[in-house]
Scaffold this motif. Structure first.
Motif, mmCIF file in Angstrom:
data_model
loop_
_atom_site.group_PDB
_atom_site.id
_atom_site.type_symbol
_atom_site.label_atom_id
_atom_site.label_comp_id
_atom_site.label_asym_id
_atom_site.label_seq_id
_atom_site.Cartn_x
_atom_site.Cartn_y
_atom_site.Cartn_z
ATOM 1 N N TYR A 273 0.848 -1.191 0.000
ATOM 2 C CA TYR A 273 0.000 0.000 0.000
ATOM 3 C C TYR A 273 0.883 1.241 0.000
ATOM 4 O O TYR A 273 1.804 1.360 0.810
ATOM 5 C CB TYR A 273 -0.913 0.012 1.230
ATOM 6 N N GLN A 274 0.614 2.162 -0.941
ATOM 7 C CA GLN A 274 1.346 3.425 -1.054
ATOM 8 C C GLN A 274 0.540 4.511 -0.356
ATOM 9 O O GLN A 274 -0.496 4.943 -0.852
ATOM 10 C CB GLN A 274 1.554 3.787 -2.530
ATOM 11 N N PHE A 275 1.002 4.956 0.820
ATOM 12 C CA PHE A 275 0.271 5.979 1.565
ATOM 13 C C PHE A 275 0.346 7.325 0.856
ATOM 14 O O PHE A 275 -0.655 8.029 0.760
ATOM 15 C CB PHE A 275 0.827 6.093 2.984
ATOM 16 N N TRP A 276 1.540 7.707 0.410
ATOM 17 C CA TRP A 276 1.689 8.928 -0.387
ATOM 18 C C TRP A 276 2.994 8.854 -1.162
ATOM 19 O O TRP A 276 3.903 8.111 -0.829
ATOM 20 C CB TRP A 276 1.642 10.186 0.487
ATOM 21 N N ASP A 277 3.058 9.627 -2.234
ATOM 22 C CA ASP A 277 4.256 9.724 -3.073
ATOM 23 C C ASP A 277 4.156 11.047 -3.823
ATOM 24 O O ASP A 277 3.452 11.151 -4.820
ATOM 25 C CB ASP A 277 4.337 8.545 -4.041
ATOM 26 N N ASN A 278 4.863 12.069 -3.323
ATOM 27 C CA ASN A 278 4.778 13.394 -3.913
ATOM 28 C C ASN A 278 6.111 14.118 -3.755
ATOM 29 O O ASN A 278 7.116 13.500 -3.416
ATOM 30 C CB ASN A 278 3.622 14.191 -3.282
ATOM 31 N N GLU A 279 6.093 15.428 -3.990
ATOM 32 C CA GLU A 279 7.311 16.230 -3.945
ATOM 33 C C GLU A 279 7.958 16.227 -2.565
ATOM 34 O O GLU A 279 9.153 16.472 -2.432
ATOM 35 C CB GLU A 279 7.003 17.677 -4.354
#
Length: 337
Positions: A223-229
């Motif tokens: 599970y990817q909780f978040w992936d951003n800058e």
């Protein structure tokens, strides 16, 4: 005259094009105005990329208002936010989110993050870093310590490739006391925006410890909780088949369940990165009580590509015939992309 007219029209067109070039604008409370491209805001600093001063970190409390023609994700906290097609300047202390027929004006103090929206499927992205640590001590007891760590990740469509490699070597008075390396490859297939399925292979080789070789093949959901800058955080739960080979020639083969994590977070205008990767496992048979392979550390960016790093690593195989418990600390230099 006939030749000068077209030239004049061409010059006028170029001037109009240059004057209408898209640029974000930030107004400060002291009356200054800065133009560039808004990269992100993380609750403390707004990073503005300029062609005259590079990346500039602006104190959010010093900003009066701002505007941007690019689509940005405006978040009030980690879970609530909305995507704005553009930002429009408002009265001091506020900004207007243009998104549809009804613009919305919000207080700057209510904004926790500003980041670029990340699409579910990207054509191709590639990022990674190489960390190098060297320690030479010349005294009554001479010590040479080398540590190289490589991590890279590539995303294409619904697929993500993850690769890691590490090498550690230490000599005390020209006698090798630590000599090991490891490599891992994991392939993720995204099923939704957050859920993915992972398959991975890992190999470890140690020329000093009683546990010489570790081979692990596993698969399971993640599970990817978040992936951003501002960073990324994901976990994966895997069912594994592991093979241990000891220095006396004996072998253990068993199945185990494990949980992997991969976390990084940028702080202070993306100048500092906190990161942690690791895996904790529980064999389904009585070969070992549990296993742990983890690291945690900090990187400080000296330039856009160079950084100083310090980290602590822990490697445990508890209850096995070749029981292992190692802790390593390193301070070094790295490059990233």
């Amino acid at each position: 005259m006939s030749r000068s007219l077209p030239l004049s029209l061409l010059s006028l067109s170029l001037a109009l094009l240059s004057s209408t070039a898209v640029a974000d604008t930030v107004w400060l409370k002291n009356g200054d105005r800065l133009t560039g491209t808004i990269k992100f805001y993380d609750g403390n600093k707004l990073l503005l990329q300029t062609d005259y001063g590079g990346a500039i970190a602006l104190d959010w409390k010093k900003i009066a208002t701002l505007e941007s023609e690019q689509a940005l994700l405006i978040k009030q906290d980690d879970f609530n936010g909305e995507r704005a097609k553009s930002l429009q300047a408002a009265e001091p202390g506020k900004v207007t989110l243009a998104n549809g027929d009804v613009p919305k004006t919000v207080e700057l103090s209510e904004i926790a993050q500003i980041i670029k929206p990340k699409p579910l499927v990207e054509d191709f992205t590639w990022k990674g870093n190489v960390d190098l640590a060297l320690d030479y001590k010349r005294a009554e007891s001479d010590t040479d310590d080398y540590d190289v760590d490589v991590k890279t990740q590539a995303r294409h469509g619904w697929w993500r490739h993850n690769a890691q490699a590490e090498y550690n070597r230490e000599l005390k008075d020209d006698v090798v006391s630590t000599d090991n390396w490891s490599a891992e490859y994991a392939l993720d297939r995204f099923l939704t925006e957050q859920w993915f399925w992972q398959g991975r292979f890992e190999y470890k080789r140690d020329r000093i410890e009683e546990l010489e070789r570790q081979r692990t093949l596993g698969t399971g959901p993640g599970y990817q909780f978040w992936d951003n800058e501002l960073g990324a955080f994901s976990i994966a739960t895997l069912a594994n088949r592991s093979d241990y080979v000891y220095s006396n020639g004996e072998q253990d083969r068993f199945y185990a369940l494990s949980v992997k994590w991969d976390y990084n977070r940028y702080l202070i205008g993306k100048a500092v990165e906190l990161f942690s990767v690791g895996e904790v496992g529980k064999p389904l048979e009585g070969v070992a009580d549990y296993t742990l392979d983890a690291e945690v550390g900090l990187r400080y960016k000296v330039t856009d590509w160079a950084s100083l790093n310090m980290k602590a690593e822990k490697d445990i195989v508890s209850g096995a015939e070749g029981e292992l418990d190692e802790t390593r600390y390193s301070l070094g230099f790295g490059v990233g992309w």
